[in-house]
Design a protein around this motif. Structure first.
Motif, PDB file in Angstrom:
ATOM      1  N   VAL A 615       0.874  -1.184   0.000  1.00  0.00           N
ATOM      2  CA  VAL A 615       0.000   0.000   0.000  1.00  0.00           C
ATOM      3  C   VAL A 615       0.904   1.225   0.000  1.00  0.00           C
ATOM      4  O   VAL A 615       1.701   1.417   0.934  1.00  0.00           O
ATOM      5  CB  VAL A 615      -0.929   0.002   1.240  1.00  0.00           C
ATOM      6  CG1 VAL A 615      -1.849   1.220   1.205  1.00  0.00           C
ATOM      7  CG2 VAL A 615      -1.753  -1.276   1.296  1.00  0.00           C
ATOM      8  N   THR A 616       0.806   2.059  -1.042  1.00  0.00           N
ATOM      9  CA  THR A 616       1.714   3.207  -1.169  1.00  0.00           C
ATOM     10  C   THR A 616       0.978   4.430  -1.727  1.00  0.00           C
ATOM     11  O   THR A 616      -0.083   4.302  -2.339  1.00  0.00           O
ATOM     12  CB  THR A 616       2.915   2.841  -2.080  1.00  0.00           C
ATOM     13  OG1 THR A 616       3.770   3.969  -2.183  1.00  0.00           O
ATOM     14  CG2 THR A 616       2.479   2.430  -3.477  1.00  0.00           C
ATOM     15  N   ASP A 617       1.556   5.602  -1.510  1.00  0.00           N
ATOM     16  CA  ASP A 617       1.011   6.829  -2.116  1.00  0.00           C
ATOM     17  C   ASP A 617       1.184   6.752  -3.630  1.00  0.00           C
ATOM     18  O   ASP A 617       2.137   6.143  -4.121  1.00  0.00           O
ATOM     19  CB  ASP A 617       1.765   8.063  -1.601  1.00  0.00           C
ATOM     20  CG  ASP A 617       1.421   8.357  -0.147  1.00  0.00           C
ATOM     21  OD1 ASP A 617       0.369   7.867   0.299  1.00  0.00           O
ATOM     22  OD2 ASP A 617       2.206   9.036   0.537  1.00  0.00           O
ATOM     23  N   GLU A 618       0.297   7.432  -4.346  1.00  0.00           N
ATOM     24  CA  GLU A 618       0.328   7.378  -5.812  1.00  0.00           C
ATOM     25  C   GLU A 618       1.667   7.851  -6.380  1.00  0.00           C
ATOM     26  O   GLU A 618       2.187   7.293  -7.341  1.00  0.00           O
ATOM     27  CB  GLU A 618      -0.813   8.231  -6.379  1.00  0.00           C
ATOM     28  CG  GLU A 618      -0.925   8.070  -7.879  1.00  0.00           C
ATOM     29  CD  GLU A 618      -2.279   8.515  -8.421  1.00  0.00           C
ATOM     30  OE1 GLU A 618      -2.431   8.470  -9.634  1.00  0.00           O
ATOM     31  OE2 GLU A 618      -3.156   8.894  -7.616  1.00  0.00           O
ATOM     32  N   GLU A 619       2.267   8.877  -5.739  1.00  0.00           N
ATOM     33  CA  GLU A 619       3.507   9.453  -6.296  1.00  0.00           C
ATOM     34  C   GLU A 619       4.671   8.461  -6.296  1.00  0.00           C
ATOM     35  O   GLU A 619       5.630   8.604  -7.065  1.00  0.00           O
ATOM     36  CB  GLU A 619       3.893  10.721  -5.527  1.00  0.00           C
ATOM     37  CG  GLU A 619       4.124  10.491  -4.042  1.00  0.00           C
ATOM     38  CD  GLU A 619       4.438  11.783  -3.291  1.00  0.00           C
ATOM     39  OE1 GLU A 619       5.514  12.359  -3.557  1.00  0.00           O
ATOM     40  OE2 GLU A 619       3.615  12.180  -2.444  1.00  0.00           O
ATOM     41  N   TYR A 620       4.613   7.441  -5.409  1.00  0.00           N
ATOM     42  CA  TYR A 620       5.725   6.489  -5.339  1.00  0.00           C
ATOM     43  C   TYR A 620       5.452   5.191  -6.114  1.00  0.00           C
ATOM     44  O   TYR A 620       6.289   4.305  -6.148  1.00  0.00           O
ATOM     45  CB  TYR A 620       6.031   6.125  -3.877  1.00  0.00           C
ATOM     46  CG  TYR A 620       6.421   7.309  -3.020  1.00  0.00           C
ATOM     47  CD1 TYR A 620       7.579   8.031  -3.298  1.00  0.00           C
ATOM     48  CD2 TYR A 620       5.635   7.700  -1.937  1.00  0.00           C
ATOM     49  CE1 TYR A 620       7.939   9.125  -2.522  1.00  0.00           C
ATOM     50  CE2 TYR A 620       5.984   8.784  -1.153  1.00  0.00           C
ATOM     51  CZ  TYR A 620       7.142   9.494  -1.439  1.00  0.00           C
ATOM     52  OH  TYR A 620       7.499  10.564  -0.676  1.00  0.00           O
TER      53      TYR A 620
END
Length: 701
Positions: A615-620
């Motif tokens: 689960v990660t932020d979209e930018e990464y």
């Protein structure tokens, strides 16, 4: 049971407080919870062992077990589900069904445990009842029955509407009593405009759903020709029936940290989950009404100066000082004291009846998963009865727990020879406590090798050896537990003819192997043909047992790197044994024949493949995906969860050493991941050569 950080321990602490068991509420982040009592748990803020506790609620005795969410401690969940009659699956209301919640759900399916769902953290801005309901349907293939409607969204979440009784429950967020008091108002059409319509609609939908699943309710609805005014007791009975039959799961909600919604969850446990009398296991029926119990957890306690065994009693009753018979070990045992567990404190009782979980002292040889009965004669009678019915006593007589295969291993060494004895004793104790930890001595190097479920699992084992057993043991580098297999069919004949102590030892045997996916060797198959019918029919039982022992031992160590050999079927084509030949020679001949067969059959390595959820932020996202492709990962899905990305990927375990540090670096510490073993897959020759070189230090010829 739940995914990591869904709020299992926080919910449990509230249950203990509201039942009057504790006077204050423990918090995970403060490290003062009742259930997480181990030093390692309080340091890390996670649950490692399943803590059992008994409390009263509305004139019922509740045995509760708080289980870990981390995949490395999946064995704890496995053995807890084996002995419980019901489970509460907790979900983060903003995330729905996550990777580990899927794993524990499958474990509950395996043991056919009725369950409730509890959507925790309803006060989060991203909490969504609709999303959770859909993910329960899609990912768990279950039918959710929503029994409550939220009052307020996100930070405004203050209470619930009970759809069965059509009443509103409101918790004050300012009160200092941790939510132990709450207001209940009957919902009416005139005074509660904004809540009445959606709640009434949701109740009708619930009744309609239940009528499709429960015949008695369907008859009632047809008779009254309406789903609008079904009385609460009739609805409750229908919900209980479908829950126990596992045709649907009731869904409740709340925010445990904000002290909202836990009491209705406790009421639902009493109302909808089965009592011990309503869950009859086939194995238990063989012994009833006599004593039948299962040891599901072993703890070494300094305070009591010995071993504490947690036992679930399925039938009969148990007394202090009683003699038992351990079916697995085939030995008698004598009970010392009988106690009820309150996390890490115990209360002694003289006798206890079926349905309870108790702690026993004095059991010397019992291990996790052992079945205990009243006497040897009772076990013998059951065995005879099963043989008469042509059933296998080995499987039918035992309750048992499924032990997952370890995926990591490393060497462990004592700091000096004087501490080797203490280390050996510590490892024996830890193995009795934790069946997913395996210890063996490498025959070639003489090193002690630990095998476990993951990096965290082995790290905690090292921590416990150092702190509890005062041995400054050092672990070697982590290595991956490969498997070996052959994709060729092969036949080999071995002729042994030796003089040993003036006795001629003669064995001539022909064995064949053939590949078969997901096959686990248990015994030799007989490969009958026109030429060998007479020969194979004449084989004596003790010779067959010796052959099976020899083949089993040979398959534990393959020809490439000495890993276990799997997915091959072994058949016997011919056997001649000379007069006076010992069983040991027969077993050794079988083992030697298998070793030679495997050399001929060109074995290959199988490597463990892990299924991961990141689960990660979209930018990464692109960075994480790029890193995964370098690690031989194959992406299965990239899904949205609000403004986050959820990446599901399969990746070889060998490529994931230290992945948590790498992921933190890539995403500035914002991403999280979970992983579990998917399966073992054949390696291509270049990857196999790299693995052999990494382990042995030599490139294969």
């Amino acid at each position: 049971m739940a995914h990591i950080d869904a709020g299992k321990t926080t919910t449990t602490e509230r249950m203990l407080f509201y039942s009057g068991f504790t006077k204050t509420v423990g918090e995970v982040h403060d490290g003062d919870t009742i259930m997480d009592y181990m030093e390692q748990e309080r340091e890390r803020g996670i649950t490692i062992t399943s803590a059992a506790i008994t409390f009263s609620w509305h004139e019922h005795r509740v045995n509760l077990v708080d289980t870990p969410g981390h995949v490395d401690f999946t064995m704890e969940v496995e053995r807890s589900l084996r002995v419980l009659d019901g489970a509460v699956a907790i979900f983060d209301a903003s995330a729905g069904v996550e990777a580990q919640s899927l794993t524990v759900w499958r474990q509950a399916d395996h043991y056919q445990v009725p369950r409730l769902c509890y959507l925790n953290k309803m006060d989060k801005p991203a909490a969504s009842l609709h999303m959770c309901r859909e993910s329960i349907k899609e990912k768990l293939h279950a039918t959710p029955l929503v029994l409550q409607y939220p009052v307020g969204q996100g930070k405004e979440f203050t209470g619930l509407v009970d759809l069965v009784h059509m009443c509103k429950m409101i918790w004050s967020q300012q009160s200092r009593d941790y939510g132990s008091k709450y207001e209940v108002h009957t919902l009416n059409k005139d005074g509660d405009d904004s809540l009445w319509d959606p709640s009434f609609l949701a109740r009708c939908e619930l009744t309609d759903q239940l009528a499709d699943l429960d015949n008695k309710l369907a008859e009632y609805v047809l008779e009254k020709e309406s789903i609008e005014n079904v009385p609460p007791p009739i609805l409750e009975e229908a919900i209980r029936r479908v829950t126990i039959n596992q045709t649907a799961v009731p869904v409740l909600m709340g925010s445990s940290y904000k002290n909202t919604g836990v009491q209705p969850l406790m009421n639902a446990v009493i109302s909808y989950l089965p009592s011990p009398q309503e869950r009859q296991l086939e194995t238990v029926a063989l012994y009833a009404p006599h004593l039948c119990a299962m040891a599901f957890k072993i703890v070494h306690d300094k305070q009591f100066g010995g071993i504490l065994t947690f036992v679930r009693i399925y039938s009969g009753h148990l007394e202090k000082g009683q003699r038992l018979y351990n079916i697995n070990a085939e030995q008698p045992e004598k009970v010392g004291r009988v106690m009820i567990a309150y996390a890490d404190t115990f209360k002694e009782i003289p006798t206890v009846k079926a349905g309870n979980i108790v702690v026993l002292t004095g059991l010397k040889i019992t291990s996790t998963g052992d079945t205990l009965v009243g006497s040897y004669s009772l076990a013998n009678n059951v065995k005879r009865k099963l043989l008469d019915d042509k059933r296998d006593p080995q499987t039918a007589m035992l309750l048992g727990v499924k032990v997952p295969e370890p995926v990591f291993f490393c060497s462990v060494e004592a700091p000096s020879t004087s501490q080797q004895k203490a280390l050996d004793a510590a490892l024996i104790q830890l193995q009795r406590e934790d069946p997913s930890l395996k210890v063996k001595v490498d025959q070639d190097t003489g090193q002690t090798v630990l095998s476990g479920m993951g990096e965290l699992h082995l790290d905690i084992i090292r921590d416990r050896i150092q702190k509890e057993f005062k041995v400054e043991a050092e672990l070697g580098p982590l290595q991956v537990a490969y498997r070996e297999t052959s994709r060729m069919s092969c036949t080999h004949t071995l002729d042994v003819n030796k003089m040993i102590s003036e006795m001629r030892q003669q064995v001539k045997l022909t064995l064949s192997i053939e590949p078969e996916c997901n096959y686990r060797f248990s015994s030799l198959e007989l490969a009958f043909s026109k030429d060998n019918l007479e020969n194979l029919h004449a084989i004596r039982h003790h010779h067959m047992s010796a052959l099976n022992r020899g083949v089993s031992s040979a398959l534990t160590s393959g020809p490439i790197l000495g890993f276990p050999v799997v997915d091959i079927k072994v058949a016997l084509n011919w056997l001649e044994v000379g007069r006076g030949t010992s069983e040991t020679i027969v077993a050794a001949a079988a083992a030697q024949c298998i070793h030679q067969l495997l050399q001929k059959a060109h074995c290959q390595l199988l490597e463990p493949i892990m299924e991961m959820e990141i689960v990660t932020d979209e930018e990464y996202t692109s960075r994480v995906l790029g890193d995964l492709s370098r690690r031989r990962g194959s992406v299965l899905q990239v899904a949205h969860r609000q403004d986050l990305r959820v990446i599901t990927v399969e990746c070889p375990l060998a490529e994931l050493m230290g992945y948590s540090t790498a992921l933190r670096t890539l995403t500035s510490g914002t991403a999280t991941f979970t992983m579990e073993l998917s399966d073992y897959r054949l390696m291509n020759l270049s990857d196999q050569a790299a693995a052999i070189e990494a382990i042995t230090g030599f490139a294969p010829q």
